[in-house]
Design a protein around this motif. Structure first.
Motif, PDB file in Angstrom:
ATOM      1  N   ALA A  69      55.106  16.549  -4.311  1.00 16.96           N
ATOM      2  CA  ALA A  69      55.854  17.538  -3.528  1.00 16.96           C
ATOM      3  C   ALA A  69      54.999  17.983  -2.356  1.00 16.96           C
ATOM      4  N   ALA A  70      55.596  18.211  -1.223  1.00 22.61           N
ATOM      5  CA  ALA A  70      54.859  18.645  -0.037  1.00 22.61           C
ATOM      6  C   ALA A  70      54.089  19.927  -0.343  1.00 22.61           C
ATOM      7  N   ALA A  71      52.903  20.039   0.226  1.00 25.16           N
ATOM      8  CA  ALA A  71      52.070  21.238   0.049  1.00 25.16           C
ATOM      9  C   ALA A  71      51.651  21.729   1.425  1.00 25.16           C
ATOM     10  N   VAL A  80      50.811  15.870  -8.194  1.00 21.55           N
ATOM     11  CA  VAL A  80      50.715  14.432  -7.986  1.00 21.55           C
ATOM     12  C   VAL A  80      51.459  13.717  -9.111  1.00 21.55           C
ATOM     13  N   THR A  81      51.934  12.509  -8.816  1.00 18.30           N
ATOM     14  CA  THR A  81      52.622  11.707  -9.822  1.00 18.30           C
ATOM     15  C   THR A  81      51.586  10.855 -10.541  1.00 18.30           C
ATOM     16  N   GLN A  82      51.335  11.195 -11.796  1.00 20.87           N
ATOM     17  CA  GLN A  82      50.304  10.529 -12.586  1.00 20.87           C
ATOM     18  C   GLN A  82      50.745   9.129 -12.981  1.00 20.87           C
ATOM     19  N   LEU A 124      51.564  15.994 -12.494  1.00 19.30           N
ATOM     20  CA  LEU A 124      50.381  16.784 -12.819  1.00 19.30           C
ATOM     21  C   LEU A 124      50.163  17.808 -11.714  1.00 19.30           C
ATOM     22  N   VAL A 125      50.129  19.080 -12.087  1.00 19.65           N
ATOM     23  CA  VAL A 125      49.927  20.161 -11.121  1.00 19.65           C
ATOM     24  C   VAL A 125      48.450  20.569 -11.164  1.00 19.65           C
ATOM     25  N   SER A 141      54.228  11.469   1.436  1.00 21.64           N
ATOM     26  CA  SER A 141      53.619  10.194   1.849  1.00 21.64           C
ATOM     27  C   SER A 141      52.110  10.202   1.620  1.00 21.64           C
ATOM     28  N   SER A 142      51.548  11.392   1.376  1.00 27.63           N
ATOM     29  CA  SER A 142      50.105  11.499   1.165  1.00 27.63           C
ATOM     30  C   SER A 142      49.703  10.792  -0.126  1.00 27.63           C
TER      31      SER A 142
END
Length: 245
Positions: A69-71, A80-82, A124-125, A141-142
């Motif tokens: 998700a944008a931060a 992040v997608t683990q 994962l946060v 995209s990061s």
């Protein structure tokens, strides 16, 4: 505060080991004679005194991850997608969230905490350390990687090719998964392979796991400087090395 700190050495403390984490990883303990030690956790195998250790290997499914998700700049958490390997509670505490590509790239953010995520592809946060919010906004995209502290779950150096960076030499045995100190500078007895020379560099790898040896011009590109020889102990014995790690 989970950052490494500097503490004055107390005689004998460098021999202490613990079953609990007494200091942040990488805490520096220094003595007046020039010796310095870093607080670490041993990996899954009993740590041997007088042998050279390296950082743990990265988890393949915890690197090169998509930001979920944008931060915005100033954000204190990043999702992040683990990958397909579960993460344990605070597995990367004292380590870094490294933004390696696209928006926000090049920043390494110290990690304060994160929960357990057992599912493949789960979110994962990561909570960033106080005082280190996101500097440049992240987008989906990061690309980010989770990087442990190099003092977390250390491993004996391989016989031939180092697989991560050097971290130091324990001067006392440290039980598997327990905590203690590795020496990074000053005189230390280190297992020796080959014949080192007083005043000359001691390097690794040497063909013997955990050992230092003489520099060899033929393979110098693969050798890593460990320190300078103070006293020669001979092949398979222990030499006194002035560590520079």
């Amino acid at each position: 505060m989970s950052f490494p700190i500097n503490i004055p050495g107390v005689n004998g403390e460098e021999f202490s080991t613990y079953t609990d984490k007494r200091h942040p990883f990488g805490t520096l303990m220094h003595f007046l004679d020039g010796r310095a030690f870093r607080f670490c956790q041993m990996g899954a195998t009993l740590g041997a005194r007088g042998k050279l250790y390296q950082a743990s290997l990265p988890v393949t499914n915890h690197v090169g991850l998509a930001v979920a998700a944008a931060a915005t700049a100033g954000a204190k958490t990043v999702s992040v997608t683990q990958g397909a390997t579960a993460s344990t509670l605070d597995q990367y505490k004292d380590g870094y969230l490294f933004i390696e590509d696209v928006d926000g790239e090049s920043f390494a953010y110290p990690i304060k905490s994160h929960p357990v995520v057992g599912a493949a592809g789960g979110t994962l946060v990561v909570t960033l350390e106080t005082g280190y919010p996101i500097e440049i906004a992240l987008t989906t995209s990061s690309i980010a990687s989770l990087v442990k502290s190099k003092w977390d779950s250390i491993l004996i150096t391989p016989a031939t090719t180092l697989t991560t960076q050097l971290v130091g030499v324990p001067i006392v045995a440290i039980a598997a998964s327990s905590y203690g100190w590795v020496q990074t500078s000053g005189p230390a007895g280190v297992l020796t392979a080959g014949v080192v020379v007083i005043g000359n560099p001691a390097v690794a790898p040497t063909g013997v796991g955990g050992a230092v040896g003489p520099a060899t011009i033929a393979v110098v590109a693969k050798e890593h400087f460990v320190g300078l020889t103070m006293r020669v102990g001979g092949d398979t014995n222990y030499s006194l090395i002035d560590l520079h790690l």
